[in-house]
Every structure is written in C-alpha cells, then in structure tokens.
Write an enzyme that holds these catalytic residues in place. Structure first.
Site, PDB file in Angstrom:
ATOM      1  N   GLU A  40      32.920  18.265  -9.208  1.00  0.00           N
ATOM      2  CA  GLU A  40      31.783  18.617 -10.074  1.00  0.00           C
ATOM      3  C   GLU A  40      31.117  19.909  -9.622  1.00  0.00           C
ATOM      4  O   GLU A  40      30.792  20.079  -8.443  1.00  0.00           O
ATOM      5  CB  GLU A  40      30.751  17.489 -10.041  1.00  0.00           C
ATOM      6  CG  GLU A  40      29.461  17.835 -10.786  1.00  0.00           C
ATOM      7  CD  GLU A  40      28.495  16.669 -10.906  1.00  0.00           C
ATOM      8  OE1 GLU A  40      28.457  15.820 -10.003  1.00  0.00           O
ATOM      9  OE2 GLU A  40      27.771  16.629 -11.919  1.00  0.00           O
ATOM     10  N   ASP A  43       0.795  -1.230   0.000  1.00  0.00           N
ATOM     11  CA  ASP A  43       0.000   0.000   0.000  1.00  0.00           C
ATOM     12  C   ASP A  43       0.824   1.276   0.000  1.00  0.00           C
ATOM     13  O   ASP A  43       0.268   2.379   0.017  1.00  0.00           O
ATOM     14  CB  ASP A  43      -0.915   0.019   1.238  1.00  0.00           C
ATOM     15  CG  ASP A  43      -2.044  -0.986   1.102  1.00  0.00           C
ATOM     16  OD1 ASP A  43      -2.332  -1.394  -0.038  1.00  0.00           O
ATOM     17  OD2 ASP A  43      -2.627  -1.358   2.137  1.00  0.00           O
ATOM     18  N   HIS A  46      34.052   8.596 -18.028  1.00  0.00           N
ATOM     19  CA  HIS A  46      32.794   9.288 -18.318  1.00  0.00           C
ATOM     20  C   HIS A  46      33.086  10.628 -18.986  1.00  0.00           C
ATOM     21  O   HIS A  46      34.236  11.009 -19.162  1.00  0.00           O
ATOM     22  CB  HIS A  46      31.951   9.452 -17.046  1.00  0.00           C
ATOM     23  CG  HIS A  46      32.613  10.223 -15.939  1.00  0.00           C
ATOM     24  ND1 HIS A  46      32.710  11.596 -15.931  1.00  0.00           N
ATOM     25  CD2 HIS A  46      33.208   9.798 -14.787  1.00  0.00           C
ATOM     26  CE1 HIS A  46      33.314  11.979 -14.825  1.00  0.00           C
ATOM     27  NE2 HIS A  46      33.641  10.923 -14.118  1.00  0.00           N
ATOM     28  N   HIS A  99      27.010  17.408 -18.369  1.00  0.00           N
ATOM     29  CA  HIS A  99      25.687  17.213 -18.978  1.00  0.00           C
ATOM     30  C   HIS A  99      24.882  18.477 -18.728  1.00  0.00           C
ATOM     31  O   HIS A  99      25.214  19.264 -17.842  1.00  0.00           O
ATOM     32  CB  HIS A  99      24.988  15.987 -18.367  1.00  0.00           C
ATOM     33  CG  HIS A  99      25.030  15.947 -16.862  1.00  0.00           C
ATOM     34  ND1 HIS A  99      24.160  16.653 -16.079  1.00  0.00           N
ATOM     35  CD2 HIS A  99      25.870  15.315 -15.989  1.00  0.00           C
ATOM     36  CE1 HIS A  99      24.440  16.444 -14.796  1.00  0.00           C
ATOM     37  NE2 HIS A  99      25.484  15.648 -14.711  1.00  0.00           N
ATOM     38  N   TYR A 159      39.759   7.629 -11.718  1.00  0.00           N
ATOM     39  CA  TYR A 159      39.393   6.506 -10.856  1.00  0.00           C
ATOM     40  C   TYR A 159      40.406   5.382 -11.051  1.00  0.00           C
ATOM     41  O   TYR A 159      40.599   4.918 -12.181  1.00  0.00           O
ATOM     42  CB  TYR A 159      37.983   6.015 -11.209  1.00  0.00           C
ATOM     43  CG  TYR A 159      37.004   7.166 -11.313  1.00  0.00           C
ATOM     44  CD1 TYR A 159      36.332   7.649 -10.190  1.00  0.00           C
ATOM     45  CD2 TYR A 159      36.803   7.826 -12.532  1.00  0.00           C
ATOM     46  CE1 TYR A 159      35.466   8.736 -10.282  1.00  0.00           C
ATOM     47  CE2 TYR A 159      35.951   8.916 -12.640  1.00  0.00           C
ATOM     48  CZ  TYR A 159      35.287   9.366 -11.512  1.00  0.00           C
ATOM     49  OH  TYR A 159      34.446  10.444 -11.610  1.00  0.00           O
ATOM     50  N   GLU A 209      32.529  18.112 -14.642  1.00  0.00           N
ATOM     51  CA  GLU A 209      32.800  17.081 -13.638  1.00  0.00           C
ATOM     52  C   GLU A 209      33.844  16.056 -14.068  1.00  0.00           C
ATOM     53  O   GLU A 209      33.555  14.867 -14.176  1.00  0.00           O
ATOM     54  CB  GLU A 209      31.501  16.372 -13.248  1.00  0.00           C
ATOM     55  CG  GLU A 209      30.659  15.842 -14.416  1.00  0.00           C
ATOM     56  CD  GLU A 209      29.420  15.103 -13.915  1.00  0.00           C
ATOM     57  OE1 GLU A 209      29.589  14.198 -13.097  1.00  0.00           O
ATOM     58  OE2 GLU A 209      28.304  15.446 -14.339  1.00  0.00           O
ATOM     59  N   HIS A 234      20.159  15.050 -15.411  1.00  0.00           N
ATOM     60  CA  HIS A 234      20.719  14.947 -16.767  1.00  0.00           C
ATOM     61  C   HIS A 234      19.645  15.572 -17.651  1.00  0.00           C
ATOM     62  O   HIS A 234      18.743  14.884 -18.128  1.00  0.00           O
ATOM     63  CB  HIS A 234      20.989  13.499 -17.155  1.00  0.00           C
ATOM     64  CG  HIS A 234      22.110  12.889 -16.361  1.00  0.00           C
ATOM     65  ND1 HIS A 234      22.495  11.591 -16.474  1.00  0.00           N
ATOM     66  CD2 HIS A 234      22.959  13.427 -15.439  1.00  0.00           C
ATOM     67  CE1 HIS A 234      23.519  11.339 -15.655  1.00  0.00           C
ATOM     68  NE2 HIS A 234      23.808  12.451 -15.015  1.00  0.00           N
ATOM     69  N   ASP A 261      23.895  19.756  -8.677  1.00  0.00           N
ATOM     70  CA  ASP A 261      24.628  18.492  -8.808  1.00  0.00           C
ATOM     71  C   ASP A 261      26.096  18.774  -8.509  1.00  0.00           C
ATOM     72  O   ASP A 261      26.786  19.366  -9.345  1.00  0.00           O
ATOM     73  CB  ASP A 261      24.414  17.980 -10.252  1.00  0.00           C
ATOM     74  CG  ASP A 261      25.100  16.666 -10.535  1.00  0.00           C
ATOM     75  OD1 ASP A 261      25.622  16.029  -9.596  1.00  0.00           O
ATOM     76  OD2 ASP A 261      25.119  16.264 -11.721  1.00  0.00           O
ATOM     77  N   HIS A 311      28.474   4.848  -9.868  1.00  0.00           N
ATOM     78  CA  HIS A 311      27.112   5.042  -9.349  1.00  0.00           C
ATOM     79  C   HIS A 311      26.901   4.283  -8.040  1.00  0.00           C
ATOM     80  O   HIS A 311      25.867   3.648  -7.841  1.00  0.00           O
ATOM     81  CB  HIS A 311      26.068   4.633 -10.401  1.00  0.00           C
ATOM     82  CG  HIS A 311      26.073   5.551 -11.585  1.00  0.00           C
ATOM     83  ND1 HIS A 311      25.666   5.166 -12.841  1.00  0.00           N
ATOM     84  CD2 HIS A 311      26.449   6.844 -11.705  1.00  0.00           C
ATOM     85  CE1 HIS A 311      25.795   6.191 -13.674  1.00  0.00           C
ATOM     86  NE2 HIS A 311      26.273   7.216 -13.008  1.00  0.00           N
ATOM     87  N   ARG A 355      36.438  12.876  -8.167  1.00  0.00           N
ATOM     88  CA  ARG A 355      35.652  13.666  -9.126  1.00  0.00           C
ATOM     89  C   ARG A 355      35.407  15.023  -8.489  1.00  0.00           C
ATOM     90  O   ARG A 355      35.202  15.106  -7.266  1.00  0.00           O
ATOM     91  CB  ARG A 355      34.337  12.961  -9.463  1.00  0.00           C
ATOM     92  CG  ARG A 355      33.407  13.770 -10.365  1.00  0.00           C
ATOM     93  CD  ARG A 355      32.319  12.928 -11.054  1.00  0.00           C
ATOM     94  NE  ARG A 355      31.305  12.426 -10.155  1.00  0.00           N
ATOM     95  CZ  ARG A 355      31.239  11.167  -9.748  1.00  0.00           C
ATOM     96  NH1 ARG A 355      32.132  10.276 -10.151  1.00  0.00           N
ATOM     97  NH2 ARG A 355      30.289  10.776  -8.921  1.00  0.00           N
ATOM     98  N   ASP A 405      28.868  12.713  -4.177  1.00  0.00           N
ATOM     99  CA  ASP A 405      28.157  13.316  -5.309  1.00  0.00           C
ATOM    100  C   ASP A 405      26.695  13.393  -4.889  1.00  0.00           C
ATOM    101  O   ASP A 405      26.022  12.369  -4.799  1.00  0.00           O
ATOM    102  CB  ASP A 405      28.336  12.437  -6.551  1.00  0.00           C
ATOM    103  CG  ASP A 405      27.660  13.010  -7.790  1.00  0.00           C
ATOM    104  OD1 ASP A 405      26.822  13.924  -7.656  1.00  0.00           O
ATOM    105  OD2 ASP A 405      27.966  12.529  -8.900  1.00  0.00           O
TER     106      ASP A 405
HETATM  107  N1  GLY Z   1      25.052  12.772 -10.129  1.00  0.00           N
HETATM  108  C1  GLY Z   1      24.919  12.380 -11.456  1.00  0.00           C
HETATM  109  C2  GLY Z   1      25.953  12.971 -12.279  1.00  0.00           C
HETATM  110  O1  GLY Z   1      26.889  13.548 -11.753  1.00  0.00           O
HETATM  111  O2  GLY Z   1      25.886  12.977 -13.466  1.00  0.00           O
HETATM  112 MN    MN Z   2      26.582  15.372 -12.920  1.00  0.00          MN
HETATM  113 MN    MN Z   3      26.882  14.430  -9.832  1.00  0.00          MN
END
Ligand code: GLY
Ligand code: MN
Ligand code: MN
Length: 434
Positions: free
Chosen positions: A404, A36, A346, A350, A384, A380, A357, A267, A239, A402, A256
């Site tokens: 960002e 529920d 990566h 974005h 790694y 960002e 995103h 972000d 992730h 990272r 992050d």
């Molecule tokens: N937190 C998702 C990204 O950095 O793209």
């Molecule tokens: Mn991002």
């Molecule tokens: Mn991020």
C-alpha cells in the site's frame, strides 16, 4: 498550518453558502476510556479543517455577510483552576487573536446567544446525524424562534447538508495540505524501515508495533489508525490489531501502519519475510501483488476515473491467480463473476487526507468520479490465502500480502508520496540484510 489557510477555507465555504445562511458545526467531545481517564482527544476533521482549533466543547458558526463578523467561535472560558488540572484553554481572547474568530462567546452561553443568530436566516448548514445530542439542541433553538414567529421573527426553514460542500473542498488538497501529507509520509517511511530492519524470528508483533510508536512520537506525529502488525496467519485477517503473537521463521509479516501530522494521514502497508528471505511460493504471490500495484498506480492520472486503478489491479490479480493455478477458467468470466474475491476481497484504495478513509464522493451521479490534480488516494492491492482454503495447495497457506502506498494525482499523472520505502522483493531483502 497558518491561520490564513483556515480563513481561505471559511471564505470559500461562505461564498458557496450564499446569503441569509448560517453554518453550525460542533467540535468533537472528550470520550471517557474508563472511569476518570479519557481517550486522547482527536478533533472532528471538518471542524479542524475550518478552524484549526484543537479543543473540545466548541461550536463554530459562520454567517456570510454578517456585519458584526462572519466567524463566531463558542469555546470554553479561561479558568485558572481548571487549566491547572486539565491544561490550557484559548478562551475568547485566544479564539479571536490566535484563531482568527471575529467574535467569540463562552460555550456555556450558547443557549442564550445562538437563537438570536438563527433569527433572520433562511437556511442552516449542518452535519445532521453526526452528533445526535447537538442536533436535538439545534432543533430546540429553531423551535424557540418558530414559536415567536407570530411576533414577527423570521425563522430558518431548511437544513442543508454541510458535508456535501465541505467534503468536496476537502478532496482537493492545497499546497499546505500536501506539505503536511508529505511530512506524514516521510515519517511513516522511516518507521516502516525501522520495523523492517528490526524484524527477526522470535520477536513479537507488539515489539515491532512499538517501533512505530517511537518513530511517530519522536516526530510529533500520532497514529492515524490502529497499526496492523500480523505475522503468518494473522496477515490474512484484514483488520488484525491485537499484535500479540510471536514471529515465526518462514512466515510473512504484514504491517499496515500510518501516522498523522497536524491531522493529515499517511497509510502504508508492506509485507516481508520474517527471516529476511521470501520463500518461492511467497515470492510468486508477492510479485503478483506488486504487478497489480504497478498496474493500478499507472492508471492514476487526470481524466481516468476512480475505478480505473481497481479494474487494472483486478485484471492483473485474476490473470496471475490463474497462472498460479489458484483460479481456473477464462479470465473475462472470472472477472465478471468476481472469482478473485476469494483471495482479494477489498478494493484497491480510498481517498486520503484528514481522515485515513477520507471524505469525498467516489461517484458523481451514477458515474465513477474523474481523477483531478490535488486528489490523494491509496493504492493497496492484496492477496490473502488462509490455511485450509478450499481446493488450495498447502504451499500457499497463510500467505497474506498487501502493498500500500499513498498517491497524489498530479497534472501529468501521479506522484507516490511514500515512494522512498522499498517495494520490490529484492530491495526489501537487501534492506533487511543491511
Ligand atoms: N489502514 C486502513 C486501510 O488501509 O485502509
Ligand atoms: Mn488504506
Ligand atoms: Mn492501510
């Protein structure tokens, strides 16, 4: 956000749709979590952008030039008993008074009313594929009129992608949107500072994650995506969201996390030493990622294209990895062969907006998109180095970094919306010690 802003967006969209057209967009639905209990409701971003209406079970209809009103909102009827159990509803009156609809009908009457609205139009603007069950109903309504074409009814003969126009509009942020994005950025900066200050060996990742829950909710913001709080080896999992482990002396912590305010996201990623002081090896990689970040941010200006910041970051990272002896060979060749992807897998950013995103094309035809004032993107870069990486000295193992930030393209260049959060290693160490 004021109703006038939503009205302006609908008018702009309708101008581009032209005559004898209709746009039909359903809201998001509630999703069951277990039995529920539902997941917290999050409105469809396109629907939110055009209506500001934050309920499920609604359908927005726009009909440019319709005499009896261009904006029709189907939504749940008021129902005192349901509202006692599950919360307030705007109802048809609220849809008109509060949300500026010209006309509003109960969502349960849509099968009776929508075919009549479709009749006489040439094109239907919709988001085919996003809500397959709704698509089936829509096709059913069109078929229904088509069957009556012999009786002289004119039926729409084409479906047009609503995303195509709408997502281009969403890419350029208005003054009001930037106000909300600045607010989200400021709340997020506060949250990251809290976590930085509270970080210590022996704490757990979830305890630092809880600082974000607290700071976001204190300011009526929500997570824009699941926070990544990864100590040591977990910082190398892009992730990682379990956030379960203990924080160890000598390791790095990568966080992050981002919040949204009225749907607009921030972000941010920072990577800092759990014990408050970067080791020599950590610092060398950190400074390299920071140099890549700076090089990328400098490329954010009108006239440059989308990929310029990424190319700049890749160049700095590749050169730096060669200097640190993590890569060997000619820089040009390593870039051409994308050798950096072993450590930087990566892209450098974005679009950012109602979706973390965010929507908007990155290419126009086969060309990278030119940056223009009002666009917001993340920068960002990262490096790694998981333990036991082939041919990598163990002093680098489990370094995952990272950095960002959220960057607005301005008429002269850029503005870092998240600039209030320290980025330099020495500044981060000073903040952790304070
Ligand atoms: N937190 C998702 C990204 O950095 O793209
Ligand atoms: Mn991002
Ligand atoms: Mn991020």
């Amino acid at each position: 956000m004021k109703p006038a802003e939503f009205k302006r967006r609908r008018s702009q969209l309708m101008k581009m749709m032209g005559k004898n057209t209709i746009a039909i967009l359903p809201s998001a639905s509630e999703i069951i979590r277990n039995r529920d209990a539902h997941f917290p409701f999050r409105q469809d971003s396109d629907f939110l952008y055009l209506t500001g209406f934050n309920e499920p079970d609604a359908v927005m209809v726009l009909m440019p030039g319709r005499k009896h009103g261009e904006y029709i909102l189907f939504c749940r009827e008021k129902d005192p008993e349901q509202e006692t159990w599950n919360g307030r509803r705007a109802g048809q009156e609220g849809a008109i008074e509060t949300y500026g609809a010209d006309d509003s009908f109960p969502i349960d009457d849509i099968d009776d009313i929508l075919p009549g609205l479709l009749e006489g139009t040439d094109s239907i603007f919709n988001v085919m594929g996003r809500y397959p069950d709704f698509d089936k109903r829509l096709i059913g309504w069109v078929s229904h009129i088509k069957e009556q074409s012999r009786a002289g009814l004119h039926f729409p003969s084409e479906f047009v992608s609503l995303d195509y126009i709408l997502h281009d509009m969403r890419l350029y942020k208005s003054r009001e949107e930037l106000r909300l994005m600045r607010k989200a950025a400021a709340i997020n900066v506060r949250a990251h500072k809290r976590a930085l200050k509270l970080c210590a060996p022996g704490k757990y990742e979830y305890q630092l994650a809880a600082e974000f829950d607290h700071e976001y909710r204190t300011h009526n913001a929500h997570h824009a995506y699941p926070a990544i709080v990864g100590g040591g080896a977990n910082g190398c999992i892009l992730h990682y969201t379990e956030n379960t482990d203990e924080l160890n002396d000598g390791d790095l912590l990568l966080i992050d996390a981002g919040c949204e305010v009225e749907g607009y996201a921030s972000d941010i990623t920072r990577t800092f030493p759990i014990n408050g002081k970067y080791s020599k090896a950590q610092r060398e990689v950190y400074d390299l990622v920071l140099a890549a970040h700076q090089a990328a941010v400098k490329k954010v200006k009108p006239g440059n294209h989308w990929n310029d910041p990424h190319n700049a970051a890749v160049r700095v990272i590749t050169r730096g990895l060669v200097e640190l002896k993590l890569l060997k060979g000619s820089i040009t060749k390593l870039i051409r062969e994308r050798a950096y992807r072993k450590f930087y897998m990566h892209r450098t950013g974005h679009w950012l907006g109602l979706d973390v995103h965010d929507v908007g094309d990155y290419k126009v035809g086969d060309q990278w998109r030119l940056l223009e004032p009002g666009m917001v993107m993340t920068i960002e870069p990262g490096i790694y180095i998981p333990a036991r990486s082939r041919g990598v000295h163990r002093k680098w193992w489990d370094i995952g970094i990272r950095i960002e930030d959220d960057v607005l393209v301005t008429s002269k260049g850029y503005e870092i919306l998240t600039d209030a959060l320290p980025r330099k290693a020495t500044e981060i160490e000073a903040l952790m010690a304070s």
